[in-house]
Design a protein around this motif. Structure first.
Motif, mmCIF file in Angstrom:
data_model
loop_
_atom_site.group_PDB
_atom_site.id
_atom_site.type_symbol
_atom_site.label_atom_id
_atom_site.label_comp_id
_atom_site.label_asym_id
_atom_site.label_seq_id
_atom_site.Cartn_x
_atom_site.Cartn_y
_atom_site.Cartn_z
ATOM 1 N N ASN A 1 0.827 -1.199 0.000
ATOM 2 C CA ASN A 1 0.000 0.000 0.000
ATOM 3 C C ASN A 1 0.866 1.254 0.000
ATOM 4 O O ASN A 1 2.026 1.225 0.395
ATOM 5 N N GLU A 2 0.247 2.347 -0.432
ATOM 6 C CA GLU A 2 0.876 3.658 -0.451
ATOM 7 C C GLU A 2 2.264 3.595 -1.104
ATOM 8 O O GLU A 2 2.395 3.294 -2.262
ATOM 9 N N GLN B 1 -2.343 3.383 -6.730
ATOM 10 C CA GLN B 1 -2.585 4.262 -5.604
ATOM 11 C C GLN B 1 -2.053 5.640 -6.002
ATOM 12 O O GLN B 1 -0.859 5.810 -6.261
ATOM 13 N N SER C 1 -2.021 10.049 -5.988
ATOM 14 C CA SER C 1 -1.873 11.162 -5.039
ATOM 15 C C SER C 1 -1.425 10.659 -3.673
ATOM 16 O O SER C 1 -1.831 11.175 -2.630
ATOM 17 N N VAL C 2 -0.573 9.637 -3.699
ATOM 18 C CA VAL C 2 -0.035 9.065 -2.460
ATOM 19 C C VAL C 2 0.759 10.141 -1.718
ATOM 20 O O VAL C 2 1.481 10.936 -2.315
ATOM 21 N N ASN D 1 -1.066 15.039 2.447
ATOM 22 C CA ASN D 1 -1.040 15.163 3.907
ATOM 23 C C ASN D 1 -1.427 16.564 4.372
ATOM 24 O O ASN D 1 -0.881 17.075 5.350
ATOM 25 N N LYS E 1 -6.996 3.509 -5.576
ATOM 26 C CA LYS E 1 -7.209 4.292 -4.369
ATOM 27 C C LYS E 1 -6.591 5.657 -4.575
ATOM 28 O O LYS E 1 -5.401 5.769 -4.861
ATOM 29 N N TYR F 1 -5.843 9.401 -2.909
ATOM 30 C CA TYR F 1 -5.724 10.098 -1.634
ATOM 31 C C TYR F 1 -6.018 11.588 -1.767
ATOM 32 O O TYR F 1 -6.006 12.310 -0.778
ATOM 33 N N ASP F 2 -6.282 12.031 -2.993
ATOM 34 C CA ASP F 2 -6.622 13.421 -3.295
ATOM 35 C C ASP F 2 -7.333 13.389 -4.641
ATOM 36 O O ASP F 2 -7.499 12.313 -5.254
ATOM 37 N N GLU G 1 -3.008 8.344 12.642
ATOM 38 C CA GLU G 1 -2.743 8.461 11.211
ATOM 39 C C GLU G 1 -2.425 7.109 10.582
ATOM 40 O O GLU G 1 -2.760 6.848 9.426
#
Length: 767
Positions: A305-306, A346, A348-349, A352, A390, A392-393, A739
């Motif tokens: 992941n990520e 994955q 836009s890993v 934050n 997935k 993230y953004d 987190e």
């Protein structure tokens, strides 16, 4: 006319003699130095077979393109370079062949260095058919490189490198100064054997450039190499320069990724990434910066992941400093195949934006990928996967064209990133699955006509297809033959030997058996008491167990204060099974060496009882364990539990990768049960790992100054489940890192404080 002919013949004979090639065999360092100083183009210097110990070779000579100077082993593999030794190369057109570096370490910053000093830099030199095995520093945090590239047009080929456990990339390409840029180095046809987990950053297998020179062009080619279980850290390859090519490599069950960390305009083409069911840490490609092309790559069971996903496209930092994350722009990801990779894409890993309260502005990754195309890719899953992508953004800066998947999936985008297509694959090997038909509806993007071949080198015209391969695929594809990589003479295949069992009945027999044991020995103890007065040193694979599991042998340690019953040394692997271990309250059950822990140890405690010690386990600074496992045991009446907190410099290091504590009863531990620490903000470090499951903790923690039973500062992966905490005089059981989605489930708490969660952990900046 006759005299003219005679004169010309004499001149030719004199000329041939003047450039005659000399072969010189040398037997010691003095002879070698003389031979090197006198070497002329075409000469060959032969090192006599045997061990060359504590030698620093400076190969300072100048050959020519047609007549290089060669330094080679008399017989490849029969010349061992051992002890405190290294090789530095300065000059041009030099060849080094057949050397075997082992049983030692370099006294300098590198084992093989393509420069002697700033005035003697190697160009057009080749190191080939060599092995560097376990040639690692005595202290794992002392940094070096095994191969250091300087100059231009140098090559490492047909070699084997394995076992680097200390800090620093195995191979480092230097780009400092005009002499080193546009270098066109080649790293080809090598076998990179296992690199053990390091427990922190700076464990790359290859790094090309660094942050300070990351905008320079290297043009290094990394081609047709086998990376086998290269687990040093999250980046197997760290690209930090422009215009490099990574082509036709196999990444076999390696816990990391090929990372375009800095630099622009690189090509990643026709590589194979093979994972399995046993690890979620095996990664693929991580994309950062501008202008990269990622084509024809095949991914099998890459389930990370990520940062370790099969394809990770990062968010960047607006106006990023040179050493942080630049925005992804103008990249192409086309004609790749992903088989059973879970969530392979994955995107836009690293976004934050919610952490602005604990991070400085240069760490906030809010710049989304833009002007990037993902096209003609194939995703296949043998089962239902609802989230192959997935994000993230927002991913509105990525254009998706003609990507297909064989299952339904949930998309939040109006224009789906993937199209459902009921295609099938045939299994051709353990890891290779081949489409039964070409999916010919390809998207012809800008410059796509230059993608002319598939992952196996087959032409894409006139029959093109979506994914990494076009039909037909030869039947022999899908097999990995290690003999196709590395040297002609070395193999890392080892024979699996059956454990040898030695039965003992007395203290004297036990100590004798332990001192004489070879690796993979089981020592069986007859029921009774064994009094131990000095630390038992473990430097190999040893199991100690009771012969009668119902009447366990008792080890009573009566050694000096602050010593340990068991002293774990580098490469020590101990299994303690069905044994009672007792101390006198002033010693430790297990410790590591205080210095020179060059490589990892492992410890497994099973069905045993440990009592009356100061520390159950005390790890010293610079020590590292890959795995500590405690199961179905009793730990009681000790002052302190397990201390894995000596790496307190906040540089991302930690003392153990995996800590697995299950089905175990802790009682009357005066201070903490566990102190497990990783400090420093390093977003690409993805350890350590704790599973604390189905244990009971009773009447403990009454003297613990922190008020916490399980201290887990900075540890990334934590699962605490199905435990009983009863009558522990603490305020806090553990502080979890929100987190990281750490797990606290099904725990029963009685008069033992509480779990707390800190969403965004504030840590010291490392950079």
């Amino acid at each position: 006319m006759k005299n003219f002919f005679v004169l010309n013949l004499a001149f030719l004979l004199f000329s041939f003699a003047a450039i005659g090639k000399t072969t010189l065999k040398v037997k010691n360092e003095a002879e070698l130095k003389t031979a090197i100083s006198n070497a002329k183009p075409g000469d060959e210097i032969i090192l006599s077979n045997g061990t060359w110990k504590n030698i620093q070779i400076k190969f300072d000579s100048k050959g020519t393109k047609d007549n290089p100077i060669t330094l080679r082993a008399e017989t490849s593999g029969k010349v061992s370079i051992e002890g405190v030794s290294d090789l530095k190369i300065g000059g041009s057109y030099l060849v080094i062949r057949g050397l075997y570096f082992r049983n030692g370490y370099t006294p300098s910053k590198s084992v093989i260095d393509f420069h002697i000093d700033s005035s003697k830099i190697a160009n057009n030199c080749i190191v080939t058919d060599c092995v560097i095995e376990d040639f690692t520093q005595l202290n794992r945090v002392r940094s070096d490189h095994w191969i250091e590239f300087w100059g231009r047009h140098n090559e490492l080929s047909n070699s084997y490198l394995s076992g680097k456990s200390n800090q620093g990339p195995t191979i480092m390409v230097i780009l400092e100064g005009n002499e080193q840029i546009n270098n066109y180095h080649k790293i080809i046809n090598n076998h990179f054997g296992p690199r053990p987990r390091k427990g922190g950053p700076h464990g790359e297998t290859i790094q090309i450039g660094d942050s300070g020179t990351s905008m320079a062009s290297s043009y290094t080619i990394v081609e047709h190499n086998l990376f086998e279980r290269c687990d040093g850290e999250v980046e197997i390859i760290s690209n930090k320069s422009n215009n490099n090519i990574y082509r036709d490599n196999i990444f076999y069950k390696s816990e990391g990724s090929l990372v375009l960390r800095h630099g622009n305009y690189c090509t990643i083409d026709s590589n194979i990434f093979i994972g399995d069911e046993n690890s979620d840490f095996m990664g693929g490609i991580r994309l950062i910066n501008t202008g990269h092309w990622i084509t024809n790559n095949y991914f099998y069971k890459i389930k990370g992941n990520e940062f370790r996903s099969a394809l990770a496209v990062m968010n960047g930092v607006p106006k990023s400093p040179q050493n942080r994350y630049n925005q992804v722009t103008d990249a192409v990801v086309a004609y790749n195949t992903f088989v059973d990779c879970g969530t392979p894409w994955q995107l836009s890993v690293g976004a934050n934006m919610d952490k602005s309260a604990v991070l400085p502005a240069q760490e906030i990754r809010s710049a989304r990928p833009t002007r990037t195309i993902i096209a003609n890719n194939l995703i296949y899953n043998s089962g239902d996967v609802k989230a192959p992508i997935k994000a993230y953004d927002k991913i509105d800066g990525i254009l998706f064209k003609n990507n297909i998947i064989n299952t339904d999936y949930e998309s939040k985008s109006e224009t789906k990133e993937l199209q459902r297509n009921d295609f099938t694959l045939n299994k051709q090997s353990d890891w290779l699955y081949v489409p039964t038909a070409n999916q010919t509806d390809v998207y012809n993007g800008f410059d796509f006509e230059n993608i002319t071949k598939d992952v196996f080198g087959n032409g894409r015209n006139p029959k093109n297809g979506i994914g990494a391969m076009v039909l037909p695929v030869e039947k022999n594809k899908g097999q990995i033959n290690k003999k196709d990589f590395g040297t002609s003479w070395f193999s890392n295949d080892t024979l699996i030997t059956k454990p040898k069992t030695v039965q003992v009945s007395t203290q004297k027999e036990f100590l004798k058996a332990l001192s004489e044991a070879s690796s993979n020995t089981i020592i069986e103890l007859k029921s009774g008491i064994y009094k131990i007065t000095e630390s038992l040193k473990i430097d190999k694979t040893i199991a100690i167990q009771s012969r009668d599991k119902k009447s366990k042998a008792i080890l009573e340690y009566n050694g000096a204060n602050n010593t340990a019953a068991f002293l774990m040394l580098p490469k020590g692997n101990l299994v303690l099974n069905a044994v009672i271990l007792k101390g006198k309250n002033t010693q430790n059950a297990f410790t590591t060496k205080e210095k020179e822990m060059s490589s990892a140890y492992n410890l497994k405690i099973e069905n045993s009882e440990i009592s009356q010690f100061d520390y159950v386990l005390k790890a010293y600074k610079d020590s590292f364990s890959d795995t500590i496992a405690i199961n179905n045991s009793i730990i009681k009446d000790c002052k302190n539990g397990i201390s894995l907190a000596a790496e307190n410099d906040d540089l991302g290091e930690y003392n153990a990768e995996f800590l697995l504590i299950t089905n175990t009863k802790f009682s009357t531990i005066s201070n903490y049960i566990l102190d497990y620490y990783r400090g420093g903000y390093d977003e690409s470090t993805i350890g350590g790992n704790l599973i604390f499951d189905n244990n009971s903790v009773i009447n403990s923690g009454k003297l613990e100054a922190s008020g916490t039973l399980l201290k887990l500062q900075g540890i990334v992966n934590v699962t605490i489940s199905n435990n009983i905490f009863s009558n522990n005089a603490v305020k806090t059981i553990a502080v979890l890192w929100g987190e990281k989605e750490q797990v606290n489930s099904n725990n029963k708490i009685d008069n033992s404080g509480e779990f707390k969660t800190e969403q965004n952990l504030k840590q010291k900046m490392m950079y």
